[in-house]
Design a protein around this motif. Structure first.
Motif, short mmCIF file in Angstrom:
data_model
loop_
_atom_site.label_atom_id
_atom_site.label_comp_id
_atom_site.label_asym_id
_atom_site.label_seq_id
_atom_site.Cartn_x
_atom_site.Cartn_y
_atom_site.Cartn_z
N MET A 62 29.49 85.58 82.63
CA MET A 62 29.87 86.51 83.70
C MET A 62 28.69 87.42 84.00
SD MET A 62 32.90 89.32 83.78
CE MET A 62 34.13 88.07 83.43
N ALA A 63 28.17 87.37 85.22
CA ALA A 63 27.04 88.22 85.58
C ALA A 63 27.49 89.67 85.75
CB ALA A 63 26.42 87.73 86.88
N PRO A 64 26.64 90.65 85.40
CA PRO A 64 27.00 92.05 85.61
C PRO A 64 27.25 92.31 87.09
CG PRO A 64 25.01 91.84 84.27
CD PRO A 64 25.30 90.49 84.83
N THR A 65 28.31 93.01 87.39
CA THR A 65 28.65 93.28 88.78
C THR A 65 28.71 94.77 89.10
OG1 THR A 65 31.01 93.19 88.22
CG2 THR A 65 29.98 91.15 89.00
N SER A 66 28.62 95.61 88.06
CA SER A 66 28.73 97.04 88.31
C SER A 66 27.36 97.62 88.61
CB SER A 66 29.32 97.74 87.08
OG SER A 66 28.33 97.88 86.09
N GLU A 67 27.34 98.91 88.93
CA GLU A 67 26.09 99.59 89.22
C GLU A 67 25.37 100.02 87.95
OE1 GLU A 67 29.27 102.80 88.90
OE2 GLU A 67 29.08 100.70 89.50
N HIS A 68 25.98 99.80 86.81
CA HIS A 68 25.40 100.26 85.55
C HIS A 68 24.27 99.33 85.10
CE1 HIS A 68 28.67 103.05 85.49
NE2 HIS A 68 29.58 102.08 85.41
N PRO A 69 23.27 99.88 84.41
CA PRO A 69 22.14 99.05 83.99
C PRO A 69 22.48 98.17 82.79
CG PRO A 69 21.90 101.26 83.11
CD PRO A 69 23.12 101.29 84.00
N VAL A 70 21.63 97.21 82.55
CA VAL A 70 21.63 96.49 81.27
C VAL A 70 20.87 97.37 80.29
CG1 VAL A 70 20.88 94.42 80.04
CG2 VAL A 70 21.64 94.25 82.44
N ILE A 71 21.49 97.69 79.17
CA ILE A 71 20.82 98.51 78.16
C ILE A 71 20.25 97.61 77.08
CG2 ILE A 71 21.24 100.13 76.27
CD1 ILE A 71 22.86 101.83 78.09
N VAL A 72 18.97 97.80 76.80
CA VAL A 72 18.27 97.08 75.74
C VAL A 72 18.02 98.06 74.60
CG1 VAL A 72 16.20 95.77 75.12
CG2 VAL A 72 17.16 95.58 77.44
N ILE A 73 18.43 97.71 73.40
CA ILE A 73 18.24 98.57 72.24
C ILE A 73 17.00 98.12 71.50
CG2 ILE A 73 19.27 99.51 70.14
CD1 ILE A 73 22.01 98.73 71.27
N GLY A 74 15.96 98.93 71.52
CA GLY A 74 14.73 98.62 70.80
C GLY A 74 13.59 98.25 71.74
N ALA A 75 12.44 98.92 71.58
CA ALA A 75 11.25 98.65 72.38
C ALA A 75 10.19 97.95 71.55
CB ALA A 75 10.70 99.94 72.99
N GLY A 76 10.64 96.98 70.74
CA GLY A 76 9.72 96.11 70.03
C GLY A 76 9.34 94.93 70.91
N PRO A 77 8.70 93.91 70.34
CA PRO A 77 8.26 92.77 71.16
C PRO A 77 9.39 92.09 71.94
CG PRO A 77 7.24 92.70 68.99
CD PRO A 77 8.26 93.80 68.94
N VAL A 78 10.53 91.84 71.29
CA VAL A 78 11.62 91.13 71.96
C VAL A 78 12.35 92.04 72.95
CG1 VAL A 78 13.74 89.81 71.61
CG2 VAL A 78 11.83 89.54 70.02
N GLY A 79 12.52 93.30 72.61
CA GLY A 79 13.16 94.24 73.53
C GLY A 79 12.35 94.42 74.80
N LEU A 80 11.04 94.55 74.67
CA LEU A 80 10.20 94.70 75.86
C LEU A 80 10.13 93.40 76.66
CD1 LEU A 80 7.27 96.98 74.62
CD2 LEU A 80 9.26 97.60 76.00
N ALA A 81 10.19 92.26 75.97
CA ALA A 81 10.25 90.98 76.69
C ALA A 81 11.52 90.92 77.53
CB ALA A 81 10.20 89.82 75.70
N ALA A 82 12.64 91.37 76.96
CA ALA A 82 13.89 91.42 77.73
C ALA A 82 13.72 92.29 78.96
CB ALA A 82 15.02 91.95 76.85
N ALA A 83 13.07 93.44 78.80
CA ALA A 83 12.84 94.34 79.93
C ALA A 83 12.01 93.66 81.01
CB ALA A 83 12.16 95.61 79.45
N ALA A 84 10.98 92.92 80.60
CA ALA A 84 10.14 92.24 81.57
C ALA A 84 10.93 91.20 82.36
CB ALA A 84 8.95 91.58 80.86
N HIS A 85 11.77 90.45 81.68
CA HIS A 85 12.60 89.45 82.37
C HIS A 85 13.63 90.11 83.27
CE1 HIS A 85 11.18 85.64 80.61
NE2 HIS A 85 10.92 86.35 79.52
#
Length: 425
Positions: free
Chosen positions: A1-24
């Motif tokens: 189910m794709a997000p449909t609300s106005e709320h952001p996707v929250i990523v916990i952690g700004a390590g390599p994988v967390g920042l990769a998620a942010a980039a995508h």
């Protein structure tokens, strides 16, 4: 189910994988917010930054992150070079986190205390998967704030939760006191730099049968050359050191194979005393630290000055207690992933590529990724985490075909790993 609300996707952690998620997420035009407990990107890496990874830069840079960086005249490291942890932060993670596409969406020094569904505890089912997530964070001054999210990606890692040294997965009697007083060190101490004085001229016991143990032992051997009164003991529960040494020349990651070969040479040269089938049952503090253990020959006590802990890590799911998770009962990874990464049968290179479908939980649009997604299994490679978040973000964007097109070629180790102390990255 794709997000449909106005709320952001929250990523916990700004390590390599967390920042990769942010980039995508940025590339997919999905609003996002990254929450990092530390003061900078890759904060936990600074604690082991002196350690050199055995996978080259080519395995440690995410594709979406590279595209963003290349758009800002970033000078990429040589793909064949082996980065240290410090280089990973300074040459990749910090420039990535400072990009104008990502920087406004990263908040530092905020700790995630809990993740739940807005207005619904774990027992409430009606409308659950269409209700936003509630993410409770704590600021440095202790104040709490609740944020709403359309999806949550937990890339918080396992670094702050090392495995205990005692038997049966439990801390040994006296272990917590010994850790509190510094007689048991955290994993991957900086033996030749910051922590040198803790080890020079002392009897050091390294406990663990994996890559972090090998790195620590090799650094201690260098220290012993300069400080000849330094003596080394290596304690492992296993009887089969061949599995600990790894694949040697058969390992497709040359640095990983060399690490095992150098450790074997160190032992065969008699520069370290090896205690096999050594199960720790307690610690007693005194002038020295007495390590009590059970061995095939009966109970044994060994007096040392300091113990270097290298027994790996485990996930902490405390902040996720109000979510509906489906975890493998053995390794504590997502249930469908667990059997694929069991370290009794799989090495870093023998794990099948996996994406969103295998990482999903009953609470839709919540995912655990990166090292934490592997639970207690130590066979994680950073490239695996990058493919995880690429697939997850594609699914959140509604691109099911891209989410299911999971492709990842990992280097073989030449041997299945067992009782490894840290990430294969």
């Amino acid at each position: 189910m794709a997000p449909t609300s106005e709320h952001p996707v929250i990523v916990i952690g700004a390590g390599p994988v967390g920042l990769a998620a942010a980039a995508h997420l940025y590339e997919r035009n999905l609003p996002f917010l990254v929450l990092e407990a530390g003061a900078s990107a890759g904060a936990a890496i600074s604690e082991w930054g002196h350690t050199r990874l055995f996978s080259t830069w080519g395995y440690n840079i995410d594709t979406a992150a590279r595209r963003l960086l290349d758009g800002h005249d970033w000078e990429a490291p040589s793909s064949k070079r082996l980065p240290s942890g410090h280089a990973l932060r300074e040459e990749y993670l910090e420039p990535l986190a400072q990009l104008p596409e990502l920087a406004p969406c990263i908040r530092y020094r905020v700790r995630v205390m809990a993740v739940s569904r807005f207005g619904k505890d774990k027992t409430r089912t009606a409308g659950r998967n269409t209700t936003p997530f509630l993410v409770r964070i704590q600021h440095p001054d202790g104040t709490l704030e609740d944020l709403l999210a359309s999806a949550v990606i937990d890339a918080s890692g396992t670094w702050s939760h090392p495995n205990p040294l005692g038997q049966a997965g439990l801390p040994a009697p006296g272990e917590q006191e010994a850790r509190a007083t510094g007689r048991i060190t955290p994993p991957l101490p900086d033996v030749l730099g910051r922590d040198r004085d803790r080890f020079a001229g002392r009897h050091v016991m390294v406990v663990g049968a994996g890559l972090s143990a090998a790195n620590t032992l090799l650094d201690l051997a260098k220290l012993a050359q300069a400080e000849p009164t330094t003596t080394l003991t290596w304690a492992v529960r296993t009887t089969d050191l061949a599995r600990v040494y790894g694949g040697g020349a058969r390992d497709e990651l040359a640095a990983r194979g060399l690490l095992g070969s150098r450790l074997r040479n160190l032992v065969e040269a008699g520069k370290v005393e090896v205690l096999t089938s050594f199960t720790i049952t307690g610690f007693t503090m005194g002038t020295s630290l007495t390590v009590r253990a059970v061995t095939p020959d009966g109970d044994r006590e060994v007096d040392v000055d300091v113990v270097a802990s290298a027994t790996g890590f485990r996930p902490d799911h405390t902040m996720l207690s109000e979510l509906r998770l489906h975890l493998d009962s053995a390794v504590e990874a997502p249930a469908q992933l667990g059997p694929l990464i069991d370290p009794e049968f799989h090495s870093c290179g023998s794990v099948e590529p996996h994406g969103e479908r295998l990482l999903a939980h009953p609470d839709e649009n919540f995912y655990i990724v990166g090292m934490k997604s592997y639970g207690r299994a130590p066979t994680f490679l950073m490239a695996t985490g990058y493919e995880q978040v690429r697939s997850i973000v594609a699914a959140l964007a509604g691109d099911r075909a891209a989410a299911d097109a999971v492709e990842l070629e990992l280097p073989q180790t030449g041997v299945c790993s067992s009782d490894i102390g840290t990430s294969c990255g």
